[in-house]
Design a protein around this motif. Structure first.
Motif, PDB file in Angstrom:
ATOM      1  N   MET A  91       0.996  -1.088  -0.069  1.00  0.00           N
ATOM      2  CA  MET A  91       0.121   0.060   0.263  1.00  0.00           C
ATOM      3  C   MET A  91       1.243   1.308   0.402  1.00  0.00           C
ATOM      4  O   MET A  91       1.655   0.747   0.808  1.00  0.00           O
ATOM      5  N   SER A  92       0.953   2.474  -0.902  1.00  0.00           N
ATOM      6  CA  SER A  92       1.312   3.165  -0.766  1.00  0.00           C
ATOM      7  C   SER A  92       1.017   4.039   0.391  1.00  0.00           C
ATOM      8  O   SER A  92       0.456   4.499   0.969  1.00  0.00           O
ATOM      9  N   GLU A  93       2.175   5.068   0.717  1.00  0.00           N
ATOM     10  CA  GLU A  93       2.132   5.830   1.409  1.00  0.00           C
ATOM     11  C   GLU A  93       1.292   6.904   1.018  1.00  0.00           C
ATOM     12  O   GLU A  93       1.141   8.016   0.645  1.00  0.00           O
ATOM     13  N   MET A  94       0.785   7.430   2.561  1.00  0.00           N
ATOM     14  CA  MET A  94      -0.148   9.144   2.473  1.00  0.00           C
ATOM     15  C   MET A  94       1.085   9.924   2.209  1.00  0.00           C
ATOM     16  O   MET A  94       1.809   9.677   3.578  1.00  0.00           O
ATOM     17  N   ARG A  95       0.569  10.954   1.076  1.00  0.00           N
ATOM     18  CA  ARG A  95       1.752  12.005   1.799  1.00  0.00           C
ATOM     19  C   ARG A  95       0.691  13.883   0.911  1.00  0.00           C
ATOM     20  O   ARG A  95      -0.386  13.265   0.920  1.00  0.00           O
ATOM     21  N   LEU A  96       1.260  14.507   1.931  1.00  0.00           N
ATOM     22  CA  LEU A  96       0.186  15.861   1.375  1.00  0.00           C
ATOM     23  C   LEU A  96       1.493  16.303   0.463  1.00  0.00           C
ATOM     24  O   LEU A  96       0.758  17.572   0.324  1.00  0.00           O
ATOM     25  N   THR A  97       2.483  16.222  -0.049  1.00  0.00           N
ATOM     26  CA  THR A  97       3.328  16.761  -0.720  1.00  0.00           C
ATOM     27  C   THR A  97       3.665  15.568  -2.330  1.00  0.00           C
ATOM     28  O   THR A  97       3.508  14.831  -2.002  1.00  0.00           O
ATOM     29  N   ASP A  98       3.559  15.923  -3.339  1.00  0.00           N
ATOM     30  CA  ASP A  98       4.032  15.319  -4.159  1.00  0.00           C
ATOM     31  C   ASP A  98       4.852  15.387  -4.422  1.00  0.00           C
ATOM     32  O   ASP A  98       6.161  16.003  -4.095  1.00  0.00           O
TER      33      ASP A  98
END
Length: 201
Positions: free
Chosen positions: A1-8
């Motif tokens: 599962m991909s990690e949640m991020r607040l920037t691309d």
């Protein structure tokens, strides 16, 4: 599962800031009742569009001031079997008044059939189109954060900036792990200007 991020990967933020959230809400409040309440629900609960589409009058507690949302991310119990998780999110009284007036929530709750019918019988694509259209009208620039996901992340940032404890935000957003919610605390540094503005008056 991909990690949640607040920037691309290019460093662009993936959340609406306070000014953009306010502009979005201001434009949404000029729209017809269906679109206004749909946008206000996303804004005030931080729910995902797919979760919004499952909200029924039965899940609106007008006197308790909450909306019950079914978390759609898969969860498993100790035996490994899938389990259903609901979360109650507190919302402003004025918003609930608008929701009740626009959709006849109190009356619908008196009928078993109407109480279980979705408030917004739309597709996820249509929700996305409504939200994006209002964001464009609100002057939110074309960027990765101009999306329903940007609104959800903006809810998380706003809660953190305003001192909501992470365990409470975890519950409201329906995260299984507190470590997921903690990314909002890490992002507060990017919103320091908003915090400092309170000090300036």
């Amino acid at each position: 599962m991909s990690e949640m991020r607040l920037t691309d990967t290019a460093g662009n933020r993936l959340y609406l800031n306070a000014e953009e959230r306010a502009a979005f809400l201001a434009v949404a409040r000029r729209k017809p009742a269906r679109d206004r309440t749909l946008c206000e629900t996303l804004h005030f609960t931080g729910c995902r569009p797919s979760e919004l589409l499952e909200i029924t009058p039965a899940r609106v507690d007008l006197s308790g001031g909450t909306i019950t949302i079914r978390s759609l991310k898969k969860r498993k119990d100790a035996s490994g079997a899938s389990k259903i998780v609901y979360r109650n999110v507190p919302v402003p009284p004025d918003y609930l008044d608008t929701l009740n007036t626009a959709h006849g929530i109190r009356e619908a709750q008196k009928s078993r059939k109407q109480a279980k019918a979705p408030i917004w019988p739309l597709s996820r694509v249509r929700v996305w189109q409504i939200v994006k259209g209002i964001m464009i009208e609100a002057g939110i620039p074309e960027a990765p954060h101009r999306s329903p996901k940007g609104l959800r992340h903006g809810f998380g940032i706003n809660a953190t900036v305003n001192g909501i404890p992470l365990h409470m935000l975890q519950k409201w957003l329906g995260h299984a792990q507190l470590s997921t919610t903690a990314i909002y605390a890490d992002a507060v540094g990017k919103e320091e200007q908003d915090i400092a503005a309170r000090m300036w008056g």
